[in-house]
Design an enzyme around this catalytic site. Structure first.
Site, PDB file in Angstrom:
ATOM      1  N   LYS A   1     -10.333  -5.170  11.245  1.00  0.00           N
ATOM      2  CA  LYS A   1     -10.743  -6.594  11.134  1.00  0.00           C
ATOM      3  C   LYS A   1      -9.831  -7.219  10.208  1.00  0.00           C
ATOM      4  O   LYS A   1      -9.716  -6.771   8.916  1.00  0.00           O
ATOM      5  CB  LYS A   1     -12.086  -6.415  10.620  1.00  0.00           C
ATOM      6  CG  LYS A   1     -12.974  -7.764  10.706  1.00  0.00           C
ATOM      7  CD  LYS A   1     -12.450  -8.994  10.672  1.00  0.00           C
ATOM      8  CE  LYS A   1     -12.396  -9.533   9.080  1.00  0.00           C
ATOM      9  NZ  LYS A   1     -11.636 -10.694   8.888  1.00  0.00           N
TER      10      LYS A   1
ATOM     11  N   GLU B   1      -9.441  -0.886  -1.875  1.00  0.00           N
ATOM     12  CA  GLU B   1      -8.233  -1.337  -2.697  1.00  0.00           C
ATOM     13  C   GLU B   1      -8.493  -2.628  -3.268  1.00  0.00           C
ATOM     14  O   GLU B   1      -8.423  -3.548  -2.284  1.00  0.00           O
ATOM     15  CB  GLU B   1      -7.012  -1.069  -1.931  1.00  0.00           C
ATOM     16  CG  GLU B   1      -6.611   0.296  -1.395  1.00  0.00           C
ATOM     17  CD  GLU B   1      -6.341   1.122  -2.483  1.00  0.00           C
ATOM     18  OE1 GLU B   1      -5.844   0.523  -3.449  1.00  0.00           O
ATOM     19  OE2 GLU B   1      -6.265   2.192  -2.174  1.00  0.00           O
TER      20      GLU B   1
ATOM     21  N   GLU C   1      -8.364 -12.947 -11.711  1.00  0.00           N
ATOM     22  CA  GLU C   1      -6.945 -12.888 -10.767  1.00  0.00           C
ATOM     23  C   GLU C   1      -6.578 -14.274 -10.110  1.00  0.00           C
ATOM     24  O   GLU C   1      -7.688 -14.939  -9.506  1.00  0.00           O
ATOM     25  CB  GLU C   1      -7.327 -11.674  -9.766  1.00  0.00           C
ATOM     26  CG  GLU C   1      -6.206 -11.528  -8.850  1.00  0.00           C
ATOM     27  CD  GLU C   1      -6.584 -10.452  -7.787  1.00  0.00           C
ATOM     28  OE1 GLU C   1      -7.652 -10.475  -7.135  1.00  0.00           O
ATOM     29  OE2 GLU C   1      -5.667  -9.691  -7.369  1.00  0.00           O
TER      30      GLU C   1
ATOM     31  N   CYS D   1      -1.580  -7.822  -5.331  1.00  0.00           N
ATOM     32  CA  CYS D   1      -2.713  -7.239  -6.089  1.00  0.00           C
ATOM     33  C   CYS D   1      -1.937  -6.559  -7.222  1.00  0.00           C
ATOM     34  O   CYS D   1      -2.805  -6.704  -8.313  1.00  0.00           O
ATOM     35  CB  CYS D   1      -3.494  -6.120  -5.348  1.00  0.00           C
ATOM     36  SG  CYS D   1      -2.283  -4.759  -4.429  1.00  0.00           S
TER      37      CYS D   1
HETATM   38  P1  NDP Z   1     -11.158 -10.941   0.779  1.00  0.00           P
HETATM   39  O1  NDP Z   1     -11.909  -9.967   0.070  1.00  0.00           O
HETATM   40  O2  NDP Z   1     -11.678 -12.234   0.798  1.00  0.00           O
HETATM   41  O3  NDP Z   1     -10.792 -10.441   2.227  1.00  0.00           O
HETATM   42  C1  NDP Z   1     -10.201  -9.279   2.520  1.00  0.00           C
HETATM   43  C2  NDP Z   1     -10.630  -8.812   4.076  1.00  0.00           C
HETATM   44  O4  NDP Z   1     -12.241  -8.831   4.081  1.00  0.00           O
HETATM   45  C3  NDP Z   1     -10.604 -10.237   5.054  1.00  0.00           C
HETATM   46  O5  NDP Z   1     -10.140  -9.472   6.167  1.00  0.00           O
HETATM   47  C4  NDP Z   1     -11.781 -10.685   5.184  1.00  0.00           C
HETATM   48  O6  NDP Z   1     -12.091 -11.738   6.338  1.00  0.00           O
HETATM   49  C5  NDP Z   1     -12.703  -9.540   4.896  1.00  0.00           C
HETATM   50  N1  NDP Z   1     -14.308  -9.918   4.397  1.00  0.00           N
HETATM   51  C6  NDP Z   1     -14.597 -11.056   3.936  1.00  0.00           C
HETATM   52  N2  NDP Z   1     -15.905 -11.036   3.349  1.00  0.00           N
HETATM   53  C7  NDP Z   1     -16.481  -9.935   4.072  1.00  0.00           C
HETATM   54  C8  NDP Z   1     -17.599  -9.459   4.160  1.00  0.00           C
HETATM   55  N3  NDP Z   1     -18.775 -10.005   3.800  1.00  0.00           N
HETATM   56  N4  NDP Z   1     -17.702  -8.454   4.889  1.00  0.00           N
HETATM   57  C9  NDP Z   1     -16.685  -7.737   5.192  1.00  0.00           C
HETATM   58  N5  NDP Z   1     -15.420  -8.162   5.325  1.00  0.00           N
HETATM   59  C10 NDP Z   1     -15.173  -9.231   4.626  1.00  0.00           C
HETATM   60  O7  NDP Z   1      -9.539 -10.977  -0.011  1.00  0.00           O
HETATM   61  P2  NDP Z   1      -8.503 -11.941   0.201  1.00  0.00           P
HETATM   62  O8  NDP Z   1      -8.134 -11.736   1.928  1.00  0.00           O
HETATM   63  O9  NDP Z   1      -8.596 -13.146  -0.302  1.00  0.00           O
HETATM   64  O10 NDP Z   1      -7.311 -10.818  -0.217  1.00  0.00           O
HETATM   65  C11 NDP Z   1      -6.992 -11.150  -1.497  1.00  0.00           C
HETATM   66  C12 NDP Z   1      -7.564 -10.062  -2.334  1.00  0.00           C
HETATM   67  O11 NDP Z   1      -7.140  -8.500  -1.787  1.00  0.00           O
HETATM   68  C13 NDP Z   1      -7.139 -10.178  -3.766  1.00  0.00           C
HETATM   69  O12 NDP Z   1      -7.949  -9.755  -4.778  1.00  0.00           O
HETATM   70  C14 NDP Z   1      -6.073  -8.912  -3.876  1.00  0.00           C
HETATM   71  O13 NDP Z   1      -6.024  -8.181  -5.283  1.00  0.00           O
HETATM   72  C15 NDP Z   1      -6.444  -8.076  -2.942  1.00  0.00           C
HETATM   73  N6  NDP Z   1      -5.760  -6.780  -2.469  1.00  0.00           N
HETATM   74  C16 NDP Z   1      -5.708  -5.620  -3.200  1.00  0.00           C
HETATM   75  C17 NDP Z   1      -4.767  -4.648  -2.908  1.00  0.00           C
HETATM   76  C18 NDP Z   1      -4.969  -3.214  -3.039  1.00  0.00           C
HETATM   77  O14 NDP Z   1      -4.109  -2.311  -2.592  1.00  0.00           O
HETATM   78  N7  NDP Z   1      -5.604  -3.068  -4.250  1.00  0.00           N
HETATM   79  C19 NDP Z   1      -3.737  -4.933  -1.946  1.00  0.00           C
HETATM   80  C20 NDP Z   1      -3.652  -6.398  -1.398  1.00  0.00           C
HETATM   81  C21 NDP Z   1      -4.583  -7.377  -1.884  1.00  0.00           C
HETATM   82  P3  NDP Z   1     -11.664 -13.181   6.226  1.00  0.00           P
HETATM   83  O15 NDP Z   1     -10.301 -13.347   6.124  1.00  0.00           O
HETATM   84  O16 NDP Z   1     -11.937 -13.693   7.426  1.00  0.00           O
HETATM   85  O17 NDP Z   1     -12.501 -13.564   5.027  1.00  0.00           O
END
Ligand code: NDP
Length: 492
Positions: free
Chosen positions: A173, A248, A383, A282
């Site tokens: 997804k 992550e 963040e 991140c």
């Molecule tokens: P989100 O948590 O908003 O989204 C991540 C993914 O989860 C997207 O595919 C999103 O879909 C999906 N999602 C959102 N809500 C739900 C739900 N209720 N149930 C299941 N899936 C869901 O994060 P961001 O996309 O904004 O990404 C940024 C974040 O990711 C930052 O906090 C960053 O630090 C973290 N990150 C961490 C990394 C690590 O390795 N530790 C690496 C890279 C990023 P949709 O796009 O449709 O909302």
């Protein structure tokens, strides 16, 4: 409406779910719009995944042959580096040089995982009775891989390669803002010979399609990369299902410059650590602690070098800071800087939208350095996920550790010192999954990655990544010459 198709249970089809509009953040132009997956597609993908993974041609495929398919995927990713990088740059606004590196890292992930799979072994512990025991590892089932928009192809590969290596089916997804490269990766996987149905890519809204995937009874593990609040939500559902998850999550990583640091190395590492990927990383080093004795001169040099960074279009090879992923996210970042100003921050550089072309048309935000804040402000605790750095002086190392660890996050940390004993001492005291010493934001597929505290659960990468997608089973083989005595009438 474009003819972009999604991959559901082995079939490429036009979606019937939410309309997904892919916008180029460099100029606001529409790249494509297409319909994502429906709720029904989740059921179809899970059922097809289950069928495909238990099909004897995959389930019993010798691991070295499975490894050959992963190697094929790696080769085809290498072949298409330019195409995949250009697509990701268009969709996310990231610099072409960065997206090329991400595509190459995705290829390396498949290649490394193939090699690890070829040499993976079970265990034969020493016997402790009239039997011998062995541990075998089996696939878990259908795996849900939920990924964010900032480094989509690399995040997808980090989950897909070990999950497939382990013999599972996978449903990706992708993030709504960056689905295109995940679909392109799926095309490559099919071309490389991955059996039909084993992989689905379901673009769509996280709260609808992602949520259904997490709750689906036949999904046996979720591997998630994204924000901490989403991760917590997923972990709650997983707890209810008693389903393993790996998470992550976000970060607010401290970087520390000691008095004896090599200033040139430190400045280059710090600028790269926070402003590459326009801070949408991140592990961005967003809180910079500097020894009070060198604070003024270090900050002067840092600010001068920051002002010289080239903010521009992602396709321009001289660009260091490209646009943010979307106008919506640019506004979130800009709003954080306004909050910082209200909290008393002094803006040392950046902090205002840039004027003129190409800035007027794109989601640009300049690299920004703030001072005058304490570590307990909202700006230092949350963040921002953008090009915003806060500088803080320290003169007491005990207090420094307390402040550096004063965060709900624990993803990464950077230490700049020439004293290796001090570096070791601090690396032991800091709560973080990764500590970089005299370098920053360097990665190796051979080295595990993950966070502590609210930055995550579990580890990705490294030789053990395949085991993260397997379940262990113990086999006992009886060696006794006589029947077991407890029920044997002859022993009464
Ligand atoms: P989100 O948590 O908003 O989204 C991540 C993914 O989860 C997207 O595919 C999103 O879909 C999906 N999602 C959102 N809500 C739900 C739900 N209720 N149930 C299941 N899936 C869901 O994060 P961001 O996309 O904004 O990404 C940024 C974040 O990711 C930052 O906090 C960053 O630090 C973290 N990150 C961490 C990394 C690590 O390795 N530790 C690496 C890279 C990023 P949709 O796009 O449709 O909302």
């Amino acid at each position: 409406m474009s003819d972009t198709k999604i991959l559901v249970g082995g079939e490429w089809k036009l979606g019937s779910g939410k309309l997904i509009r892919s916008i180029n953040p460099a100029n606001g132009e529409l790249i494509t719009e297409f319909k994502g997956a429906s709720l029904e597609d989740v059921d179809i993908a899970v059922a097809a995944g289950k069928r495909a993974m238990y099909d004897p041609t995959w389930y019993h495929l010798k691991s070295f042959k499975r490894a050959a398919i992963l190697s094929n995927i790696a080769r085809l990713i290498h072949r298409d580096v330019d195409k995949l990088a250009a697509l990701q740059t268009l969709d996310t606004g990231k610099c072409l040089s960065e997206t090329k590196a991400l595509v190459q890292s995705a290829a390396e992930t498949f290649q490394y995982t193939a090699a690890a799979l070829e040499i993976q072994e079970g265990e034969l512990p020493p016997s402790r009775g009239d039997f011998f025991t062995m541990s075998v590892y089996e696939p878990m089932g259908v795996i849900g891989a939920i990924t964010p928009w900032n480094s989509p192809i690399a995040s997808d590969a980090q989950k897909l390669a070990p999950a497939l290596a382990a013999g599972n089916a996978v449903i990706i997804k992708p993030a709504e803002w960056a689905s295109l490269v995940s679909l392109a990766l799926a095309e490559i996987c099919m071309e490389a010979g991955l059996p039909k149905g084993l992989l689905s890519v379901l673009p769509g809204s996280g709260s609808v399609i992602g949520d259904k995937l997490v709750r689906h009874p036949d999904v046996k593990k979720i591997s998630f990369t994204g924000g901490t609040s989403t991760g917590r939500l997923i972990a709650g559902i997983a707890a209810d299902k008693l389903m393993p998850v790996s998470l992550e999550l976000g970060g607010k990583s401290p970087t520390i410059v000691f008095e004896d640091a090599d200033v040139e190395h430190a400045i280059n590492g710090i600028l790269y650590g926070i402003f590459s990927s326009t801070g949408q990383s991140c592990i961005a080093g967003s809180r910079l602690f500097i020894a009070a004795k060198i604070y003024d001169s270090f900050v002067d040099k840092l600010v001068a070098r920051c002002k010289a960074l080239n903010v521009g279009l992602p396709n321009d090879s001289s660009t260091q800071v490209a646009p943010l992923v979307s106008f919506q996210h640019r506004d979130v970042v800009a709003n954080y800087v306004e909050i910082a100003k209200k909290e008393g921050a002094k803006v040392l550089c950046g902090g205002e939208l840039l004027q003129g072309q190409p800035y007027d048309d794109g989601a640009f935000y300049p690299p920004t350095i703030l001072s005058g804040l304490s570590n307990n402000t909202q700006t230092c605790q949350e963040e921002i996920f953008g090009p915003v750095l806060v500088v803080l002086p320290f003169d007491n190392e005990q207090d420094l550790i307390q402040q550096a660890n004063d965060s709900v996050f624990g993803l990464a940390c950077g230490l700049w010192t020439q004293d290796y004993k001090k570096a070791l001492n601090f690396s032991q005291k800091i709560a973080a999954g990764t500590v970089w010493i005299n370098t920053y934001k360097q990665f190796s597929i051979a080295t595990q990655f993950g966070g502590v505290k609210e930055s995550g659960l579990g580890r990705e990468k490294g030789r053990n990544s395949i085991l993260g997608y397997m379940q262990q089973k113990s086999l006992y083989w009886g060696l006794n010459q006589e029947p077991l005595s407890w029920a044997d009438p002859r022993s009464k």
